[in-house]
Design a protein around this motif. Structure first.
Motif, mmCIF file in Angstrom:
data_model
loop_
_atom_site.group_PDB
_atom_site.id
_atom_site.type_symbol
_atom_site.label_atom_id
_atom_site.label_comp_id
_atom_site.label_asym_id
_atom_site.label_seq_id
_atom_site.Cartn_x
_atom_site.Cartn_y
_atom_site.Cartn_z
ATOM 1 N N ALA A 119 -24.006 23.714 -0.256
ATOM 2 C CA ALA A 119 -24.579 24.011 1.062
ATOM 3 C C ALA A 119 -24.221 22.910 2.056
ATOM 4 C CB ALA A 119 -26.090 24.161 0.956
ATOM 5 N N ILE A 120 -24.239 21.655 1.604
ATOM 6 C CA ILE A 120 -23.834 20.528 2.456
ATOM 7 C C ILE A 120 -22.381 20.701 2.885
ATOM 8 C CG2 ILE A 120 -23.355 18.046 2.475
ATOM 9 C CD1 ILE A 120 -25.740 17.737 0.509
ATOM 10 N N TYR A 121 -21.505 20.986 1.927
ATOM 11 C CA TYR A 121 -20.085 21.122 2.239
ATOM 12 C C TYR A 121 -19.859 22.220 3.282
ATOM 13 C CZ TYR A 121 -19.553 18.555 -2.202
ATOM 14 O OH TYR A 121 -19.645 17.634 -3.215
ATOM 15 N N LYS A 122 -20.562 23.315 3.130
ATOM 16 C CA LYS A 122 -20.361 24.451 4.030
ATOM 17 C C LYS A 122 -20.904 24.177 5.427
ATOM 18 C CE LYS A 122 -21.306 29.399 4.539
ATOM 19 N NZ LYS A 122 -21.953 30.610 3.940
ATOM 20 N N SER A 123 -22.119 23.621 5.500
ATOM 21 C CA SER A 123 -22.800 23.466 6.791
ATOM 22 C C SER A 123 -22.366 22.209 7.541
ATOM 23 C CB SER A 123 -24.310 23.427 6.561
ATOM 24 O OG SER A 123 -25.017 23.407 7.784
ATOM 25 N N ALA A 124 -22.211 21.102 6.817
ATOM 26 C CA ALA A 124 -21.952 19.830 7.486
ATOM 27 C C ALA A 124 -20.461 19.535 7.660
ATOM 28 C CB ALA A 124 -22.612 18.694 6.701
ATOM 29 N N LEU A 125 -19.616 20.043 6.759
ATOM 30 C CA LEU A 125 -18.182 19.758 6.848
ATOM 31 C C LEU A 125 -17.365 20.952 7.331
ATOM 32 C CD1 LEU A 125 -19.299 17.867 4.266
ATOM 33 C CD2 LEU A 125 -16.877 17.319 4.155
ATOM 34 N N GLU A 126 -17.394 22.023 6.549
ATOM 35 C CA GLU A 126 -16.491 23.145 6.822
ATOM 36 C C GLU A 126 -16.751 23.776 8.191
ATOM 37 O OE1 GLU A 126 -14.283 26.149 3.872
ATOM 38 O OE2 GLU A 126 -16.466 26.264 3.811
ATOM 39 N N PHE A 127 -18.005 23.842 8.599
ATOM 40 C CA PHE A 127 -18.343 24.408 9.910
ATOM 41 C C PHE A 127 -17.562 23.707 11.017
ATOM 42 C CE2 PHE A 127 -20.834 24.245 13.816
ATOM 43 C CZ PHE A 127 -21.128 25.588 14.036
ATOM 44 N N TRP A 128 -17.467 22.379 10.942
ATOM 45 C CA TRP A 128 -16.814 21.602 11.992
ATOM 46 C C TRP A 128 -15.308 21.545 11.820
ATOM 47 C CZ3 TRP A 128 -19.185 20.781 16.347
ATOM 48 C CH2 TRP A 128 -20.585 20.844 16.356
ATOM 49 N N PHE A 129 -14.828 21.551 10.577
ATOM 50 C CA PHE A 129 -13.389 21.606 10.370
ATOM 51 C C PHE A 129 -12.804 22.890 10.950
ATOM 52 C CE2 PHE A 129 -13.584 18.554 6.544
ATOM 53 C CZ PHE A 129 -13.190 17.480 7.328
ATOM 54 N N LYS A 130 -13.525 23.980 10.801
ATOM 55 C CA LYS A 130 -13.049 25.256 11.341
ATOM 56 C C LYS A 130 -13.012 25.240 12.866
ATOM 57 C CE LYS A 130 -14.247 28.240 7.449
ATOM 58 N NZ LYS A 130 -15.114 29.351 6.946
ATOM 59 N N LYS A 131 -13.795 24.380 13.474
ATOM 60 C CA LYS A 131 -13.756 24.226 14.932
ATOM 61 C C LYS A 131 -12.600 23.338 15.393
ATOM 62 C CE LYS A 131 -18.410 25.204 16.507
ATOM 63 N NZ LYS A 131 -17.920 26.157 17.529
ATOM 64 N N GLY A 132 -11.964 22.657 14.451
ATOM 65 C CA GLY A 132 -10.777 21.897 14.792
ATOM 66 C C GLY A 132 -10.936 20.400 14.873
ATOM 67 N N ILE A 133 -12.065 19.870 14.401
ATOM 68 C CA ILE A 133 -12.211 18.406 14.441
ATOM 69 C C ILE A 133 -11.284 17.780 13.397
ATOM 70 C CG2 ILE A 133 -14.554 18.561 15.334
ATOM 71 C CD1 ILE A 133 -14.544 17.126 12.028
ATOM 72 N N ASP A 134 -11.047 16.478 13.544
ATOM 73 C CA ASP A 134 -9.970 15.825 12.806
ATOM 74 C C ASP A 134 -10.444 14.866 11.721
ATOM 75 O OD1 ASP A 134 -7.665 16.828 14.526
ATOM 76 O OD2 ASP A 134 -8.960 15.885 16.024
ATOM 77 N N GLY A 135 -11.733 14.920 11.379
ATOM 78 C CA GLY A 135 -12.207 14.079 10.302
ATOM 79 C C GLY A 135 -13.633 13.621 10.494
ATOM 80 N N PHE A 136 -14.059 12.734 9.601
ATOM 81 C CA PHE A 136 -15.433 12.252 9.602
ATOM 82 C C PHE A 136 -15.509 10.778 9.266
ATOM 83 C CE2 PHE A 136 -16.354 16.772 8.601
ATOM 84 C CZ PHE A 136 -17.340 17.022 9.544
ATOM 85 N N ARG A 137 -16.434 10.103 9.916
ATOM 86 C CA ARG A 137 -16.955 8.834 9.425
ATOM 87 C C ARG A 137 -18.154 9.209 8.563
ATOM 88 N NH1 ARG A 137 -22.327 6.534 9.915
ATOM 89 N NH2 ARG A 137 -22.145 4.288 9.653
ATOM 90 N N ILE A 138 -18.160 8.795 7.301
ATOM 91 C CA ILE A 138 -19.177 9.247 6.357
ATOM 92 C C ILE A 138 -20.268 8.191 6.240
ATOM 93 C CG2 ILE A 138 -19.592 10.121 4.041
ATOM 94 C CD1 ILE A 138 -16.626 10.766 3.814
ATOM 95 N N ASP A 139 -21.453 8.537 6.664
ATOM 96 C CA ASP A 139 -22.596 7.627 6.671
ATOM 97 C C ASP A 139 -23.024 7.288 5.239
ATOM 98 O OD1 ASP A 139 -24.731 6.294 8.204
ATOM 99 O OD2 ASP A 139 -26.059 7.776 7.290
ATOM 100 N N VAL A 140 -23.406 6.035 5.026
ATOM 101 C CA VAL A 140 -23.873 5.507 3.728
ATOM 102 C C VAL A 140 -23.193 6.196 2.546
ATOM 103 C CG1 VAL A 140 -26.022 4.601 4.607
ATOM 104 C CG2 VAL A 140 -26.020 6.929 3.822
ATOM 105 N N ALA A 141 -21.874 6.128 2.530
ATOM 106 C CA ALA A 141 -21.065 6.893 1.575
ATOM 107 C C ALA A 141 -21.186 6.414 0.139
ATOM 108 C CB ALA A 141 -19.601 6.857 2.005
ATOM 109 N N SER A 142 -21.891 5.319 -0.086
ATOM 110 C CA SER A 142 -22.043 4.806 -1.454
ATOM 111 C C SER A 142 -23.401 5.138 -2.058
ATOM 112 C CB SER A 142 -21.873 3.279 -1.442
ATOM 113 O OG SER A 142 -22.868 2.678 -0.626
ATOM 114 N N MET A 143 -24.238 5.930 -1.359
ATOM 115 C CA MET A 143 -25.645 6.038 -1.758
ATOM 116 C C MET A 143 -26.092 7.408 -2.261
ATOM 117 S SD MET A 143 -27.396 3.636 1.202
ATOM 118 C CE MET A 143 -29.026 3.674 0.455
#
Length: 571
Positions: A188-212
Motif C-alpha cells: 500500500a505504501i509503494y502504491k500510494s506514496a511512490l507509484e502515484f507520484w512516479f506516474k505523474k512524472g516526478i524524477d525521484g525521492f529523498r527518503i526520510d529516515v531511510a534506516s529506521m
C-alpha cells in the motif's frame, strides 16, 4: 576511475525547497507552490539541475508536513494538485528535474490507515502499525512496552485507551510508525506514496529516515529495552534497536525491485550514521537499494546524539567528519552526497564560518562553498544558503521558535530544571547554535517588509538581517555570495571529472587552521587550500609542480600568506 555511462543524477546540483518558508504568492504568510514556480528562472540561472521539494502532502502540520495524512493530496495552504502538475511541467520545461520527500517510516495519526488501525483490535489494518500491550510495575502502574525514548523527547510509545495498547511513535505522538513487517502495508505504501507520484512524472525521492523501517525484536516479536545511557532519565535512545535493523536492506531491495527500478529516477536516503560496510549495503550500485545517502557526520560535528548538548569542535573534528561522509564511496561502486545545510540543521556560515563582521561573513560563506564544490558526489544546496543566510538573532527568546523538536526539549528541560536560570541560559545558547528553526526562517528575497517573502504576516518571523542579506542586493553584485555560488557551480561542471568524480586526499590533517587536500582524476589534479581561521597564516603549497589559480574568494591573493577565511582552488 572511469565515468563512462554514468546516470544523470551524479552530476546534478540539487536545490532543496522547504515550502512553508520559501516564497508566498497569495499573502497568507505561508510559502506555496505558485511561489516556487515564480522562482524557477532564478534557480535555473543559479545552475540548479534538480529541485527537491520537502513535504507538500496533506498534513495537520504537527511536524511541518512530516506527519502525512494523505500521500495523494496536497496541503491546502501550499496549493492543490493542479499547482503540483504545473510545477512538474514548469520544472521539466527548463530541463530540470523534480524530486519529492518520501516519508514512509510513519504517517500522521490523522491518516485513514491509522484511524482504521486504532479503531479495534480486529480491524484489518490493525497490524499496519506497531502496537504492543502495556507493562505494569510492582505497584500496578501502567508503563510503556519498552524504555525507548522518542527522538522528540519523552517515551517512544503512546497509550491508546480505545484498545488498551500502546503504538510506537519514534518521533511525535501524532506520527505513528508504520509496520513494515506487514507485506500488505508495504504494498500500500509503494502504491500510494511512490507509484502515484512516479506516474505523474516526478524524477525521484529523498527518503526520510531511510534506516529506521526495520525494528529489532526477538524471535517472539518482543522488543527489548535500550541500554541505559542517561541514568537519570526514564527513557533511553533506542539506537541500534530501531536503526539499520535486521530487514532494512530487504525492504529497500523490495522497494527498488517493485517500483523505483521501473523509472529513470534518483533516490537519496536519509541514513544519518553508519559504518563504511553498512553504507555500502545501502548505496553500492550492485546492491540495488538507493542511489546515494545523506550521512550526518559534518552537520552534526560538535555534538554526539544530543544536539542541544553542544560540545564544540576543532578543525580536525571537521576533517574527520568530511572523511567519514565521503570515504565509503572512494574506490567502490557507491556514490556520495555533498551538503552542509538542510531543513534539520542550523545555518552553515553561523556554525562553521564567521559572522562577526560583514567581511568575514562574506568570505567564510564563500569558503564553505569552495569546500563543497570540490568534494566528490552529488551537490545539495539548501534554500538561502546561496546568499549566506545566518542563524536567528541571539536576542530572540524561546517564544520565537516554532519547531516541535526544540519546544519539546525546552519544555522537558523546564520540568527537570525548575527555576534554574543558569541552566536555562546554557540551553538557550545551544539552541542558538543548533536548532532546526535557524534553517526554517523565511527566505530573504529583498529588503521590503518581511524580506519579500510575503505581503501578509509570515508564519514565522523573518530574520532581522533581511535588509542586508537578500537575493535582490546580491543578484547583480559580482562580489556577492550569490554570484560566487553561480561561478562555483559553473566551475564544478566545467571540471566535473576532478571535482564531482575525483579521488580525495587530505594533506594537512594535523593542522588546526588550514584544510588542504588534493582532488585527482587520472592525470588531472587540483589542490585546494582553505583557511578556517580568523588570522593570517603563512602559506607554502604542499604540492610540487606548476599551479594555476582557478578560484578564490579574495580579489588579490597575496604570495606567501592566506588571509582570514581565504580559500584557493588550484589546477
Amino acid at each position: 576511475m572511469t565515468i563512462k555511462n554514468y546516470p544523470w543524477w551524479k552530476d546534478s546540483t540539487v536545490y532543496q525547497i522547504w515550502p512553508a518558508s520559501y516564497k508566498d504568492s497569495n499573502g497568507d504568510g505561508i510559502g506555496d507552490i505558485q511561489g516556487i514556480i515564480s522562482t524557477l528562472d532564478y534557480l535555473e540561472d543559479l545552475g540548479i539541475s534538480v529541485v527537491w521539494l520537502s513535504p507538500h502532502y496533506d498534513s495537520p502540520q504537527d511536524d511541518m508536513g512530516y506527519d502525512i495524512s494523505d500521500y495523494e493530496s496536497v496541503y491546502h495552504k501550499y496549493g492543490n494538485m493542479d499547482d503540483m502538475n504545473q510545477l512538474i511541467d514548469e520544472v521539466h520545461k527548463r530541463d530540470m528535474k523534480l524530486i519529492l520527500d518520501l516519508v514512509i517510516n510513519h504517517t500522521s495519526d490523522q491518516h485513514a490507515w491509522f484511524k482504521e488501525s486504532k479503531s479495534s483490535l480486529t480491524n484489518p489494518k490493525r497490524d499496519w502499525y506497531i502496537w504492543r500491550k502495556p507493562q505494569y510495575d510492582s505497584k500496578g502502574n501502567r508503563k510503556p512496552p519498552t524504555n525507548w525514548s522518542s527522538i522528540f523527547s519523552g517515551s517512544a510509545w503512546n497509550y491508546d485507551p480505545t484498545t488498551d495498547e500502546y503504538y510506537l511513535c519514534l518521533f511525535a505522538k501524532s506520527q505513528p510508525d508504520l509496520n513494515w513487517e506487514n507485506e500488505e502495508c508495504r504494498n500500500a505504501i509503494y502504491k500510494s506514496a511512490l507509484e502515484f507520484w512516479f506516474k505523474k512524472g516526478i524524477d525521484g525521492f529523498r527518503i526520510d529516515v531511510a534506516s529506521m523501517y526495520s525494528k529489532a525484536s526477538n524471535s517472539k516479536g518482543k522488543f527489548e529495552d535500550a541500554p541505559i545511557i542517561y541514568p537519570n532519565q526514564e527513557f533511553q535512545p533506542a539506537g541500534e534497536l530501531t536503526t539499520n535493523g535486521p530487514r532494512i536492506h530487504e525492504f529497500h531491495k523490495e522497494m527498488f525491485k517493485k517500483i523505483t527500478s521501473k523509472y529513470d529516477v534518483m533516490t537519496v536516503g536519509e541514513v544519518g550514521f553508519c559504518s563504511k560496510q553498512e553504507a555500502l549495503k545501502y548505496v553500492s550500485h550492485a546492491e540495488k537499494e538507493m542511489n546515494m545517502m545523506f550521512l550526518f557526520n559534518v552537520v552534526c560535528v560538535g555534538y554526539d546524539g544530543d544536539k542541544f548538548d553542544f560540545k564544540g569542535f576543532n578543525l580536525k573534528n571537521f576533517k574527520d567528519a568530511v572523511i567519514s561522509q565521503s570515504d565509503f564511496a572512494q574506490g567502490t561502486d557507491a556514490w556520495s552526497t555533498v551538503f552542509i545545510e538542510n531543513h534539520d540543521q542550523a545555518r552553515s556560515v553561523s556554525r562553521f564560518g564567521n559572522t562577526s563582521t560583514d567581511e568575514l561573513w562574506n568570505k567564510s560563506a564563500k569558503l564553505l562553498n569552495m569546500l563543497e564544490i570540490s568534494l566528490t558526489g552529488t551537490l545539495y544546496i539548501y534554500q538561502g544558503q546561496e546568499i549566506g543566510m545566518t542563524n536567528l538573532p541571539k536576542n530572540w527568546s524561546i517564544d520565537e521558535y516554532k519547531d516541535i523538536e526544540t519546544l519539546n526539549y525546552w519544555a522537558k528541560h523546564k520540568i527537570e530544571h525548575p527555576n534554574d536560570s543558569e541552566s536555562d541560559l546554557k540551553l538557550m545558547q545551544n539552541i542558538q547554535i543548533t536548532a532546526r528553526d535557524h534553517a526554517r526562517s523565511p527566505v530573504q528575497w529583498d529588503d521590503s517588509p518581511n524580506g519579500g517573502f510575503t505581503s501578509g504576516k509570515p508564519w514565522m518571523k523573518v530574520n532581522e538581517n533581511f535588509t542586508k542579506i537578500n537575493v535582490k542586493s546580491q543578484i547583480n553584485d559580482s562580489n556577492s555570495i550569490l554570484s560566487f555560488y553561480k561561478k562555483s557551480i559553473q566551475l564544478r561542471q566545467l571540471y566535473k571529472k576532478l571535482f564531482i568524480h575525483g579521488d580525495f586526499k587530505i594533506l594537512d590533517y594535523e593542522n588546526e587552521d588550514l584544510f588542504s587536500f588534493i582532488k585527482s582524476f587520472e592525470d588531472s589534479k587540483s589542490y585546494i587550500v582553505l583557511n578556517f581561521s580568523n588570522k593570517t597564516i603563512p602559506f607554502k603549497p604542499l604540492v610540487d609542480g606548476e599551479l594555476e589559480l582557478l578560484h578564490t574568494n579574495v580579489d588579490t591573493p597575496e604570495p606567501g600568506v592566506l588571509s582570514p577565511y581565504e580559500g584557493r582552488i588550484y589546477i
